[in-house]
Design an enzyme around this catalytic site. Sequence first.
Site, PDB file in Angstrom:
ATOM      1  N   ASP A  72       0.817  -1.210   0.000  1.00 55.23           N
ATOM      2  CA  ASP A  72       0.000   0.000   0.000  1.00 55.23           C
ATOM      3  C   ASP A  72       0.850   1.259   0.000  1.00 55.23           C
ATOM      4  O   ASP A  72       0.386   2.325  -0.406  1.00 55.23           O
ATOM      5  CB  ASP A  72      -0.929  -0.017   1.218  1.00 55.23           C
ATOM      6  CG  ASP A  72      -1.866   1.168   1.253  1.00 55.23           C
ATOM      7  OD1 ASP A  72      -2.652   1.319   0.294  1.00 55.23           O
ATOM      8  OD2 ASP A  72      -1.812   1.950   2.214  1.00 55.23           O
ATOM      9  N   MET A  84      -7.471   5.824   3.108  1.00 48.91           N
ATOM     10  CA  MET A  84      -7.665   6.926   2.168  1.00 48.91           C
ATOM     11  C   MET A  84      -6.465   7.145   1.255  1.00 48.91           C
ATOM     12  O   MET A  84      -6.500   8.029   0.399  1.00 48.91           O
ATOM     13  CB  MET A  84      -7.949   8.217   2.942  1.00 48.91           C
ATOM     14  CG  MET A  84      -9.238   8.213   3.728  1.00 48.91           C
ATOM     15  SD  MET A  84     -10.695   8.041   2.661  1.00 48.91           S
ATOM     16  CE  MET A  84     -10.581   9.533   1.685  1.00 48.91           C
ATOM     17  N   ARG A  85      -5.397   6.354   1.434  1.00 45.37           N
ATOM     18  CA  ARG A  85      -4.212   6.584   0.616  1.00 45.37           C
ATOM     19  C   ARG A  85      -4.512   6.374  -0.860  1.00 45.37           C
ATOM     20  O   ARG A  85      -3.987   7.093  -1.724  1.00 45.37           O
ATOM     21  CB  ARG A  85      -3.068   5.681   1.068  1.00 45.37           C
ATOM     22  CG  ARG A  85      -1.776   5.948   0.315  1.00 45.37           C
ATOM     23  CD  ARG A  85      -0.606   5.133   0.844  1.00 45.37           C
ATOM     24  NE  ARG A  85      -0.093   5.683   2.088  1.00 45.37           N
ATOM     25  CZ  ARG A  85      -0.020   5.015   3.220  1.00 45.37           C
ATOM     26  NH1 ARG A  85      -0.466   3.777   3.281  1.00 45.37           N
ATOM     27  NH2 ARG A  85       0.476   5.580   4.303  1.00 45.37           N
ATOM     28  N   ALA A  86      -5.356   5.407  -1.179  1.00 48.61           N
ATOM     29  CA  ALA A  86      -5.670   5.133  -2.581  1.00 48.61           C
ATOM     30  C   ALA A  86      -6.327   6.334  -3.245  1.00 48.61           C
ATOM     31  O   ALA A  86      -6.023   6.666  -4.400  1.00 48.61           O
ATOM     32  CB  ALA A  86      -6.586   3.909  -2.681  1.00 48.61           C
ATOM     33  N   VAL A 110      -3.584   8.973  -3.881  1.00 45.84           N
ATOM     34  CA  VAL A 110      -2.675   8.571  -4.957  1.00 45.84           C
ATOM     35  C   VAL A 110      -3.381   8.671  -6.307  1.00 45.84           C
ATOM     36  O   VAL A 110      -2.796   9.137  -7.299  1.00 45.84           O
ATOM     37  CB  VAL A 110      -2.155   7.144  -4.720  1.00 45.84           C
ATOM     38  CG1 VAL A 110      -1.405   6.632  -5.941  1.00 45.84           C
ATOM     39  CG2 VAL A 110      -1.251   7.104  -3.504  1.00 45.84           C
TER      40      VAL A 110
END
Length: 666
Positions: free
Chosen positions: A193, A274-276, A279
């Site tokens: 991730d 929420m990283r997706a 990105v």
Amino acid sequence: MTTPFPFTAVVGQDDLRLALLLNAVSPAVGGVLVRGEKGTAKSTAVRALSALLPEVAVVPGCRFSCDPAAPDPSCPDGPHEPGPGTTRASRMVELPVGASEDRLVGALDIERALAEGVKAFEPGLLADAHRGILYVDEVNLLHDHLVDLLLDAAAMGASYVEREGVSVRHASKFLLVGTMNPEEGELRPQLLDRFGLTVEVAASREPDQRVEVVRRRLAYDDDPAGFAARWAAEEAAVRRRIVAARELLPSVRLGDGALRQIAATCAAFEVDGMRADIVMARTATALAAWAGRTDVLAEDVRQAALLALPHRRRRNPFDAPGLDEDKLDETLEEFSGSGDSGDDDEPDPDGPGGGGQPPSEGPEQGDGGSGARPEEGEGGEPQTGGAGSGEQSAVRAAEPFRTKVLSVPGLGDGVAGRRSRARTEHGRTTGARRPQGALTKLHLAATVQAAAPHQRARGRSGRGLVVRRDDLRQATREGREGNLVLFVVDASGSMAARQRMSAVKGAVLSLLLDAYQRRDKVGLVTFRGTAGEVALPPTSSVDAAAARLETLPTGGRTPLAAGLLRAHEVLRVERLRDPARRALVVVVTDGRATGGPEPVALAGRAARLFAAEGVASVVVDCESGPVRLGLAGQLAGELGGAAVTLDELRADSIAGLVKDVQRRAA
């Protein structure tokens, strides 16, 4: 200096080249993880990218590559006076798999720090890579604690070195690129991730394209400089385009419509955190800038999803990465038409970038055992030995479960992992010793104790402690190591009942998941018919073991001794290759043995070979039914290990299970 293979001369691999270029345009995307089989130009493309990056301005003499326009106020070589600075080419720094922590983050001179109070710091690879590329080949084989340090620095843009109260911080912003072959083991999902984008690469199956790959490679090997010169114009064009996209990037507008599509896509595919979303937003913006646009279109969101989401949907190492493109298109269509002025515009196919694709490729485009006697199997049904007509089709594994911990007794010296106790560089401090080679972990109290009796003789007059090299003490630490978990699975007719074999496969799959989480190597030996077979040699790829297990057929006699002897030979060979890694043998059987004269006695003699060598073992007893012979328990005694039932293997079982596999006398 070696001439790198030109980036624009790489044949095919459009997704790989695009992902690398997007990170060159916007390093905030978060780097690239390149997954694929060997020989697919992964390393070639990464090394070629460094030649395309613009030159960087640096403060003269600064070992940390500070920008003269905005020098790092915490730079260990600072503070820096304002000035024009000098320019140099962007660096590509390679992190070897066997690198130490000091080589990665840098090292403090502990002796000078204690005696003189001086922060004498030798920069590591994180400092060298600042404002360039940090490349990790075979990142899945890198030690976990190094991966954690690496990804923390990439996320924070800085590296911290803390040693015995001495602290150093320096900027470390770089384009992180990792490559890996999934056959050699997977990265943990939480580490996956942390990479912004992931690309799957494979060799082309088109003969014409393969011919062009070979033609270009041979031409490059014959004359690297001449080959690079023929591609100089294409390289210069891509370099100019990167610069233009970087300049355009701050002007790109990410409208509410595109943001809603990004959020809806991440929600639809149930990615964690929420990283997706972040990105995807950065990737879509970089795609628009690369295409020469100031508005993010739906096609940018779609391409960003294909690069940023597949690796974030994996829940365990046995899930294949990928994305359902039909579902993606449906989600984007459902949340399109939000009124954002830029979202309905069609891109000009002849405009800059042709919709975000990478640059063109330039002017050169282009069993045997069928005679075994019947044997009565589970439930009284006759089975035919070997792989002939009596072989039972493979059954699916039952749902995996969390297992109790099985570990090797004693204290090992193997590679860092999470299973058995070991002397490691990381863990709780258990004592001190004189350093052998470079000092890496100082034991402060022991060092002071060693230096204290000599202060008068050394002429100490002030408050400072006079420390010599001989006073330094290395901290000894205890942590956890990874082991070789070798599964020896009975696939004979006595195990062939579908419900029973499904439960057995579910148990082995559960143990494989546990081995993945504990960073073990795994191997798989099966036995049925007349012989034992190495279904999977020891490997770090537990998903390969799971795939072999899924297709494992059953049937025939039960050559238990042959299976144990084959496992013993696997351990002998592996001990020569990796002598520090200790083994744990897991035998999955009901304990029955058939075929040949005195099969049970023969199996007992084979088992005692493991006990004589002190190999830790456990027998998973698969015997079922109202009448139990207790043969698995007898086998465990011969092995010098413990026997557990399938129910006792579960972590939530009320039945007790020994935490360590105890050696017992044969």
